[in-house]
Scaffold this motif. Structure first.
Motif: not given
Ligand code: PLP
Length: 454
Positions: A111-112, A139, A229, A264-268, A414
């Motif tokens: 998703h990044k 990622q 994120s 992780g940071g909450g974005s996905n 994700s």
């Molecule tokens: C595949 C994947 N999912 C989830 C995350 C967690 O990040 P975030 O909470 O911002 O989605 C990461 C972070 O590197 C990731 O690589």
């Protein structure tokens, strides 16, 4: 035939991102200046971020148009498919209906890319020549390497050392797209040198890598910083995931009872969940549950304190109101590198604190086991981060098996785990350590909170 995949046409890529700030019952607590403890103004951020992203950070407009140039790049992999996980349902013998949004189809594999492309675009528009950033699992670094390449910017990536060593192929991917990748803590920055002096074997953390990238941007005129994120504008860009999913669920004739994602940071997770939580905030879907899944080794939402803290380890960022384990907390070297962050997105934290979202924490062996079941049923070998979400899905589906409830479960798949096979190997060979909640370390780190615990 029973449908497995719900796909949309290219022209159905959303034309605007959804900004949940427009619908919050009470406004988000503002970022504070660490020296004065007063709210910071947009100018304070302009040294490291382009103006357009700063405006998005504080906007209360419900819809923010997606530039055509960004939509055009999104067309490379968006709209992403929504799957009905029928084989997984069968394997779990659950009456629940399980859906997942598959973000692993983007060129970097997660998703990044949704925000990387948008951030590279706005920086390019404002004449920035280079972006500096951090990456955990690699990622985000790959995604920004991809985004900057498309819009002609240079890119420097500080990669958490433990991941840099575990995942050499991510570095090669970033370099293929023309980016420079440096293990963090590094000797490139003042802060990195200081950390290495204290602990030459430091495995690194997202907090440290963020400090290095910010220092790099702040000390170079042509360079800005990019965060993968946590910040509001990042979550905003990720709402393409949930907006598409909403349309696809409609086609499937279902609406989720439970939305699940790893954090992780909450974005996905926010990207998937916010367009649905809008219905909870409006009162239309009061029973909707949203579950954030995190590692027990870094239990920010389940064991952290809701208070103001620095976003990075070197105390360079403004203070953000969030659940935090303390900015000096260095999480154990678990394989879900992207979940090793001491804080979480202020928007997700507020919605959790206000009771609109909930959280669960898991050990790494149990999440990999859930991911292995998923791979056996659906085929996809997902990223270690994503397996945390799958563990919650399995638990929910098994509860439905016991109660007979036909709940509708939607989760964000994700990213793929093709560059994480070393971690999968460790799991399969029984070499993964389950780190207990590091109570002592967290207590030490919480004692250093800038405004005390709440
Ligand atoms: C595949 C994947 N999912 C989830 C995350 C967690 O990040 P975030 O909470 O911002 O989605 C990461 C972070 O590197 C990731 O690589």
């Amino acid at each position: 035939m029973d449908r497995l995949k719900y796909t949309l046409d290219e022209e159905e890529i959303p034309k605007a991102w959804y900004n949940i700030q427009a619908d919050l019952k009470t406004p988000l607590d503002p970022p504070l200046n660490p020296a004065t403890k007063e709210p910071i103004g947009p100018e304070a951020l302009s040294r490291i971020f382009p103006m357009e992203l700063i405006k998005q950070e504080v906007s209360r407009e419900r819809w923010i148009p997606i530039p055509e140039e960004v939509r055009d790049v999104y067309r490379l992999w968006r709209p992403t498919p929504l799957y009905r996980a029928r084989r997984f349902e069968e394997l779990l013998k659950t009456p629940a209906r399980i859906y997942y949004k598959w973000e692993g189809v983007s060129p970097p594999g997660s998703h990044k890319a949704n925000t990387a492309v948008a951030q590279a675009y706005y920086n390019m528009k404002e004449g920035v020549k280079r972006l500096a950033t951090e990456t955990g699992a690699g990622q985000w670094g790959s995604a920004l390497a991809f985004g900057t390449m498309l819009f002609g910017l240079k890119c420097t990536i500080y990669m958490v050392r433990v991941s840099y060593e575990q995942k050499p192929y991510r570095r090669i991917m970033m370099e293929t797209w023309g980016a420079e990748c440096i293990p963090s803590p590094s000797t490139r920055t003042e802060y990195g040198r200081r950390v290495l002096k204290e602990d030459p074997n430091c495995p690194g953390s997202l907090g440290i890598a963020i400090s290095e990238a910010i220092e790099d941007a702040a000390t170079h005129e042509d360079t800005k910083y990019s965060l993968g994120s946590v910040l509001n504008h990042v979550l905003l860009h990720q709402t393409v995931v949930g907006l598409e999913a909403k349309k696809q669920m409609e086609i499937a004739g279902d609406y989720p009872d439970v939305v699940i994602g790893c954090v992780g940071g909450g974005s996905n997770f926010s990207g998937l969940a916010f367009p649905f939580i809008a219905d909870k905030l409006s009162g239309a879907k009061l029973d909707l549950r949203a579950i954030s899944c995190e590692p027990k080794a870094c239990p920010t939402l389940t064991k952290g304190v809701y208070t103001y803290d620095f976003g990075d380890t070197a105390r360079m960022t403004p203070l953000l109101k969030m659940y935090t384990l303390g900015h000096s907390f260095v999480p154990p070297p678990i394989h879900a590198g992207g979940l090793r962050y001491h804080g979480d997105a202020p928007l997700l934290c507020k919605l959790t604190h206000d009771g609109y979202m909930e959280a669960a924490a898991y050990h790494q062996n149990e999440v990999f086991e859930a991911g292995r079941l998923f791979a056996k049923a659906e085929g996809f070998v997902v990223a270690p981060e994503t397996t945390h979400a799958i563990k919650a899905v399995v638990d929910e589906a098994l509860r439905c098996r016991e109660t007979g409830e036909e709940k509708v479960i939607l989760f964000n798949n994700s990213g793929h785990g093709h560059f994480d096979l070393g971690s999968w190997d460790s799991f399969l060979r029984g070499k993964l350590i389950d780190y207990e909640y590091p109570e002592e370390l967290v207590r030490e780190a919480l004692a250093k909170l800038p405004m005390g615990g709440a």
